[in-house]
Design a protein around this motif. Structure first.
Motif, mmCIF file in Angstrom:
data_model
loop_
_atom_site.group_PDB
_atom_site.id
_atom_site.type_symbol
_atom_site.label_atom_id
_atom_site.label_comp_id
_atom_site.label_asym_id
_atom_site.label_seq_id
_atom_site.Cartn_x
_atom_site.Cartn_y
_atom_site.Cartn_z
ATOM 1 N N ARG A 1 1.387 -26.561 -11.621
ATOM 2 C CA ARG A 1 2.810 -26.239 -10.408
ATOM 3 C C ARG A 1 3.796 -25.696 -11.590
ATOM 4 O O ARG A 1 3.740 -26.352 -12.439
ATOM 5 C CB ARG A 1 3.301 -27.021 -8.989
ATOM 6 N N SER B 1 -9.525 -22.550 -15.549
ATOM 7 C CA SER B 1 -10.267 -22.621 -14.792
ATOM 8 C C SER B 1 -11.406 -22.546 -15.224
ATOM 9 O O SER B 1 -12.739 -22.827 -14.637
ATOM 10 C CB SER B 1 -9.410 -21.709 -13.327
ATOM 11 N N VAL C 1 -4.525 -28.186 -9.216
ATOM 12 C CA VAL C 1 -3.423 -27.585 -8.995
ATOM 13 C C VAL C 1 -2.120 -27.900 -10.510
ATOM 14 O O VAL C 1 -2.079 -28.652 -10.643
ATOM 15 C CB VAL C 1 -2.485 -27.977 -7.971
ATOM 16 N N THR D 1 -3.615 -21.058 -15.559
ATOM 17 C CA THR D 1 -4.275 -21.432 -14.874
ATOM 18 C C THR D 1 -6.295 -20.507 -14.480
ATOM 19 O O THR D 1 -6.814 -21.680 -14.791
ATOM 20 C CB THR D 1 -3.375 -20.937 -13.853
ATOM 21 N N ALA D 2 -5.650 -19.814 -14.823
ATOM 22 C CA ALA D 2 -7.266 -18.671 -14.794
ATOM 23 C C ALA D 2 -8.403 -19.326 -15.931
ATOM 24 O O ALA D 2 -9.328 -19.448 -15.575
ATOM 25 C CB ALA D 2 -7.278 -17.676 -14.155
ATOM 26 N N PRO E 1 -12.696 -24.231 -9.586
ATOM 27 C CA PRO E 1 -11.429 -23.410 -9.456
ATOM 28 C C PRO E 1 -10.251 -24.415 -9.507
ATOM 29 O O PRO E 1 -9.862 -25.876 -9.182
ATOM 30 C CB PRO E 1 -11.936 -23.487 -7.615
ATOM 31 N N LEU E 2 -9.251 -23.374 -9.059
ATOM 32 C CA LEU E 2 -7.147 -24.018 -10.049
ATOM 33 C C LEU E 2 -7.263 -23.750 -9.073
ATOM 34 O O LEU E 2 -7.041 -21.952 -8.971
ATOM 35 C CB LEU E 2 -7.161 -24.885 -11.829
ATOM 36 N N ARG E 3 -5.904 -23.610 -8.608
ATOM 37 C CA ARG E 3 -4.490 -22.552 -7.956
ATOM 38 C C ARG E 3 -3.459 -23.222 -9.092
ATOM 39 O O ARG E 3 -2.964 -24.785 -9.274
ATOM 40 C CB ARG E 3 -4.548 -23.148 -6.205
ATOM 41 N N PHE E 4 -2.638 -22.413 -8.539
ATOM 42 C CA PHE E 4 -1.260 -22.607 -8.860
ATOM 43 C C PHE E 4 -0.022 -21.882 -8.307
ATOM 44 O O PHE E 4 -0.434 -21.311 -7.318
ATOM 45 C CB PHE E 4 -0.885 -21.442 -10.240
ATOM 46 N N GLU E 5 0.640 -23.601 -7.582
ATOM 47 C CA GLU E 5 1.050 -22.964 -6.548
ATOM 48 C C GLU E 5 3.227 -22.939 -7.382
ATOM 49 O O GLU E 5 3.341 -23.336 -8.592
ATOM 50 C CB GLU E 5 1.523 -24.969 -6.166
ATOM 51 N N VAL F 1 0.315 -18.484 -14.108
ATOM 52 C CA VAL F 1 -1.146 -17.759 -13.497
ATOM 53 C C VAL F 1 -2.390 -17.567 -14.919
ATOM 54 O O VAL F 1 -3.180 -18.289 -13.988
ATOM 55 C CB VAL F 1 -0.869 -16.581 -12.745
#
Length: 282
Positions: free
Chosen positions: A153, A205, A151, A201-202, A211-215, A198
């Motif tokens: 943030r 990834s 993740v 992050t992509a 996979p990575l996600r942005f919070e 974002v």
């Protein structure tokens, strides 16, 4: 002789990797033993902005200097410049920030950088200003959560910044220190495109193959988290800076790296590809 300050920092380390053995190079640091990757021809000396005698020794015999300061609100620039002028330093290349040229930027950090630039301009010495956008290497602060949780943030993840590789800043700095024609010039430095967190992050990834996600943080969350590392006034300056980025103030892309270094600015994908180990689970 060339003097490099900030040699243990992000840009200073890159400068030392790129600068040649001629002319002679001296490094000033509060703890010279921490200066690494120094060619054998480089002299490392103690220098502290709070110690005028150490500054006088560090600038003795110096012709050109790279000035990097980081203690926001302090007069370290003025102290260094007084010593440099007394020692006969001819040319100072200063690491500043792109926000200085934005009339809408009136936060503590930007006002401090503007004052430092004016002090240099009025010093009687030749000057060159380096004004980079955010460093791509700032994303190394994501490394722990990326490794442990997959993740990222942050605040305002869809706001764009034309962030720049510190290696490109260093390349331009070395040319300003060693070549003629940079005195009296302002070099605003960006990457080749404006990216959001974002989008970064992509890209990260894809490079990692996981996979990575942005919070997204709320501003109050950012204030609390940043307050653990910075004084309140600096935290408010960072929040104001983030608001300007959300309004599009940091999305402009320039061509200075190509003009000065003779090659395109490096992309975030290139930078991240060379630093994947930091984001890879051990």
């Amino acid at each position: 002789m060339i003097l490099v300050t900030g040699a243990t920092g992000t840009v200073g380390r890159e400068v030392l990797r790129r600068i040649g053995p001629r002319p002679a190079v001296r490094v000033m640091a509060r703890k010279p033993e921490r200066v690494t990757a120094v060619p054998g021809t480089v002299e490392a000396v103690h220098g502290d902005y709070d110690d005028p005698d150490s500054l006088a020794r560090a600038v003795r015999g110096v012709d050109t200097a790279l000035l990097v300061t980081s203690r926001v609100g302090r007069d370290d620039d003025a102290r260094f410049l007084r010593a440099a002028r007394s020692a006969g330093v001819r040319h100072v290349v200063k690491l500043s920030a792109a926000a200085v040229e934005d009339d809408r930027a009136d936060d503590l950090i930007t006002r401090w950088q503007r004052e430092n630039e004016e002090t240099l301009r009025g010093s009687g010495m030749e000057w060159t200003l380096l004004r980079p956008r955010s460093f791509m290497s700032n994303t190394l602060s994501w490394a722990g959560p990326v490794r442990a949780e997959g993740v990222v943030r942050g605040l305002y993840g869809t706001s764009a910044n034309a962030c720049v590789d510190p290696a490109d800043i260093a390349e331009v700095a070395v040319r300003a220190l060693t070549e003629f024609g940079h005195a009296g010039r302002v070099h605003t430095l960006t990457g080749p495109e404006a990216l959001t967190a974002v989008e970064q992050t992509a890209q990260l990834s894809a490079l990692l193959g996981r996979p990575l996600r942005f919070e997204e943080w709320e501003p109050d969350q950012a204030r609390v988290l940043w307050s653990t590392r910075h004084p309140a006034a600096v935290v408010e300056a960072l929040l104001q800076s983030a608001e300007r980025q959300r309004a599009g103030a940091k999305a402009g892309v320039g061509n200075t790296v190509r003009e000065v270094a003779g090659r395109p600015a490096r992309s975030f994908r290139q930078w991240a590809g060379e630093h994947l180990a930091a984001f890879t689970p051990h």
